[in-house]
Design an enzyme around this catalytic site. Structure first.
Site, PDB file in Angstrom:
ATOM      1  N   GLU A 163     -11.625  -6.574  -2.261  1.00  0.00           N
ATOM      2  CA  GLU A 163     -11.929  -7.356  -3.457  1.00  0.00           C
ATOM      3  C   GLU A 163     -13.408  -7.727  -3.609  1.00  0.00           C
ATOM      4  OE1 GLU A 163      -9.188 -10.645  -3.845  1.00  0.00           O
ATOM      5  OE2 GLU A 163      -7.459  -9.316  -3.931  1.00  0.00           O
ATOM      6  N   GLU A 359      -2.339  -4.982  -1.391  1.00  0.00           N
ATOM      7  CA  GLU A 359      -1.814  -6.342  -1.224  1.00  0.00           C
ATOM      8  C   GLU A 359      -0.864  -6.636  -2.366  1.00  0.00           C
ATOM      9  OE1 GLU A 359      -4.627  -9.602  -0.980  1.00  0.00           O
ATOM     10  OE2 GLU A 359      -5.856  -8.513   0.461  1.00  0.00           O
TER      11      GLU A 359
HETATM   12  C1  GBH Z   1      -6.315 -11.896  -2.234  1.00  0.00           C
HETATM   13  O1  GBH Z   1      -7.052 -12.542  -3.160  1.00  0.00           O
HETATM   14  C2  GBH Z   1      -7.127 -11.821  -0.984  1.00  0.00           C
HETATM   15  O2  GBH Z   1      -7.508 -10.519  -0.663  1.00  0.00           O
HETATM   16  C3  GBH Z   1      -6.473 -12.503   0.183  1.00  0.00           C
HETATM   17  O3  GBH Z   1      -7.422 -12.746   1.156  1.00  0.00           O
HETATM   18  C4  GBH Z   1      -5.766 -13.734  -0.289  1.00  0.00           C
HETATM   19  O4  GBH Z   1      -5.263 -14.498   0.761  1.00  0.00           O
HETATM   20  C5  GBH Z   1      -4.644 -13.316  -1.179  1.00  0.00           C
HETATM   21  O5  GBH Z   1      -5.070 -12.441  -2.185  1.00  0.00           O
HETATM   22  C6  GBH Z   1      -3.881 -14.465  -1.799  1.00  0.00           C
HETATM   23  O6  GBH Z   1      -4.696 -15.228  -2.627  1.00  0.00           O
HETATM   24  O7  GBH Z   1      -6.478 -12.576 -13.316  1.00  0.00           O
HETATM   25  O8  GBH Z   1      -8.713 -12.109 -13.999  1.00  0.00           O
HETATM   26  O9  GBH Z   1      -8.129 -14.311 -13.385  1.00  0.00           O
HETATM   27  C7  GBH Z   1      -6.517 -12.601  -4.430  1.00  0.00           C
HETATM   28  C8  GBH Z   1      -7.446 -13.357  -5.296  1.00  0.00           C
HETATM   29  C9  GBH Z   1      -6.900 -14.349  -7.305  1.00  0.00           C
HETATM   30  C10 GBH Z   1      -8.258 -12.352  -7.253  1.00  0.00           C
HETATM   31  C11 GBH Z   1      -6.860 -14.290  -8.762  1.00  0.00           C
HETATM   32  C12 GBH Z   1      -8.241 -12.295  -8.707  1.00  0.00           C
HETATM   33  C13 GBH Z   1      -8.124 -13.719 -10.650  1.00  0.00           C
HETATM   34  C14 GBH Z   1      -8.280 -12.517 -11.534  1.00  0.00           C
HETATM   35  N1  GBH Z   1      -7.198 -13.128  -6.675  1.00  0.00           N
HETATM   36  N2  GBH Z   1      -7.839 -13.461  -9.292  1.00  0.00           N
HETATM   37  S1  GBH Z   1      -7.871 -12.893 -13.173  1.00  0.00           S
END
Ligand code: GBH
Length: 454
Positions: A163, A359
């Site tokens: 990410e 994931e």
């Molecule tokens: C992942 O992050 C990580 O890789 C991991 O470390 C973490 O623990 C896991 O997921 C759970 O959170 O829809 O345009 O607003 C995910 C993080 C969160 C990334 C929401 C994108 C917003 C995009 N994500 N996010 S949007």
């Protein structure tokens, strides 16, 4: 048709979220160590100092994975554990830890999938400007070289970055993640470009210094979209939204999939991004683009949910409001199983690479019941619904190779600390006792019959 016979059923974690041992055996500090210690950034100032203590308990954890029947474990390496200063001196004890983990996995027939970078930049490199420093791709190359030389005799599959959207968007734009900065527009795109070049340099090092043929991919995230109906215009609108500039502001545009994945897989920054933000972009040379878009072996994507859109009269996507009471997880993320059909489909059609869900999973506020078990029935239902959609994608011709559940175990959920549980294994952070949740047994049963029971 169903899942391939050799479908990879995996689980994922990341170094800072599970390892602990933050100050042991010569490990250098990373930006998350420092960020958490600052205070004020994470839930109740939780830190990853101990986390799940996997550094000391990897044998037990590998045994649990075996019990679940996992075919693969995707974990990340702590760069500062291997190179305490980020470059230069290698820490043999850091390498030894990962040797032990990898050997334990192989011993149990679990395939290691290494992520090089899951957000824990060595602090020494941060002091030199971190990802803003034009040298940063070179630092990452050096680290990837050490990894390739040391582990490629036993590890075949690598992801460069997890990410990068979060590294850049949350680390340097909103400041929610380490290093907690809010940089201006020009720095923001320079950081993006450096991070993507670092990816390319790492791919180069992995190819060059591995002792065998290795497989390389990336594990990006991003905002995903799916159609409200099966009408062709709605499907087209969802496709447009998936690859278009839907968030035309600095920072939010991090989540637009094409900003990261078009350069990596198609060798160019998207037109709409350049039109909107070109004035802030660093000068990009053809050599740099060639580096960023070095051929990869597969396409990985972290997928949690998607936004539903329909077409307006011009065929442009418009967001469909969710009904009141729409299902959501403990993080308040919507439960949208169909995203595991549409996202793989759209991404595969555009980028044409063997596909991995790197994931997928959900947080719920689990606890140990009176009967000593953890009944995470919402997670069981979530996995069941999502995996059926992934199977539908496979049946529809998407070359789906594997699925990594996030997460193998409850762990340090970044800014949320230990307040959110994503695991199929429950962790008591006081005693470090592990308990398999119902979802772990559910997943075991799915794996045992290669998804035939879904
Ligand atoms: C992942 O992050 C990580 O890789 C991991 O470390 C973490 O623990 C896991 O997921 C759970 O959170 O829809 O345009 O607003 C995910 C993080 C969160 C990334 C929401 C994108 C917003 C995009 N994500 N996010 S949007």
């Amino acid at each position: 048709m169903s899942f391939r016979k050799d479908f990879v059923w995996g689980g994922a974690t990341a170094s800072y979220q599970v390892e602990g041992a933050a100050y042991e055996d010569g490990k250098g500090l990373n930006i998350w160590d420092v960020f958490c210690k600052d205070g004020g950034h994470t839930y109740e100032n939780h830190t990853g100092d101990v986390a799940c203590d996997q550094y000391h308990r990897y044998k037990e954890d590998v045994a649990l994975m075996k019990e679940m029947g996992l075919g693969a474990y995707r974990f990340s390496l702590s760069w500062a554990r291997i190179l305490p200063e980020g470059t230069g001196k290698v820490n043999p004890k850091g390498l030894a830890y990962y040797d032990n983990l990898i050997n334990a996995l192989l011993d149990k027939g679990i395939e290691p999938y290494i992520t090089l970078y899951h957000w824990d930049l060595p602090y020494e490199l941060h002091k030199r400007g971190g990802w803003l420093n034009p040298e940063s791709p070179k630092w990452f190359y050096e680290y990837a070289k050490v990894v390739a030389e040391h582990f490629s005799d036993r590890v075949t599959n690598f992801f460069t970055l997890n990410e990068p959207q979060c590294t850049v968007g949350l680390g340097y734009q909103t400041g929610e993640h380490a290093p907690g900065l809010r940089v201006g527009a020009a720095d923001y795109f320079r950081i993006w470009h450096n991070v993507l070049m670092a990816h390319g340099r790492a791919a180069e090092a992995l190819r060059e210094f591995s002792v065998r043929d290795v497989k390389i991919g990336m594990a990006p995230c991003g905002a995903l979209y799916m159609p409200a109906t099966d009408a062709p215009e709605d499907i087209e609108a969802a496709r447009k939204a998936t690859f278009g500039l839907m968030n035309p502001t600095i920072g939010d545009c991090s989540w637009d999939v094409a900003l990261c994945c078009d350069p990596v897989y198609l060798g160019q920054y998207p037109e709409d991004i350049l039109t909107q933000f070109g004035q802030f972009f660093p000068k990009v040379t053809p050599e740099e683009m060639a580096l960023i878009s070095r051929p990869l072996d597969f396409y990985g994507q972290n997928i949690y949910n998607a936004v539903t859109v329909k077409a307006d009269e011009n065929g442009n996507p418009v967001r469909v409001k969710r009904r009141a009471g729409f299902p959501q997880t403990a993080m308040s993320w919507p439960v949208t199983p169909e995203c595991l059909y549409w996202a793989p489909k759209f991404l595969y059609e555009r980028y044409r690479k063997p596909f991995f869900v790197t994931e997928n999973g959900m947080a719920s506020h689990d606890w140990i019941g009176l009967d000593g078990k953890v009944h995470d029935s919402s997670r069981v239902d979530f996995m069941h619904r999502y995996l059926r959609e992934l199977r539908r994608a496979a049946e529809d011709g998407v070359d789906v190779r594997g699925y990594f559940a996030w997460s193998v175990m409850d762990n340090f959920e970044w800014a949320y600390g230990y307040s959110e549980r994503f695991g199929m294994v429950y962790v008591d952070y006081e005693t470090q006792e592990r308990t398999l949740k119902d979802s772990a047994y559910f997943y075991r049963d799915v794996i045992a019959v290669n998804g035939e029971n879904l």
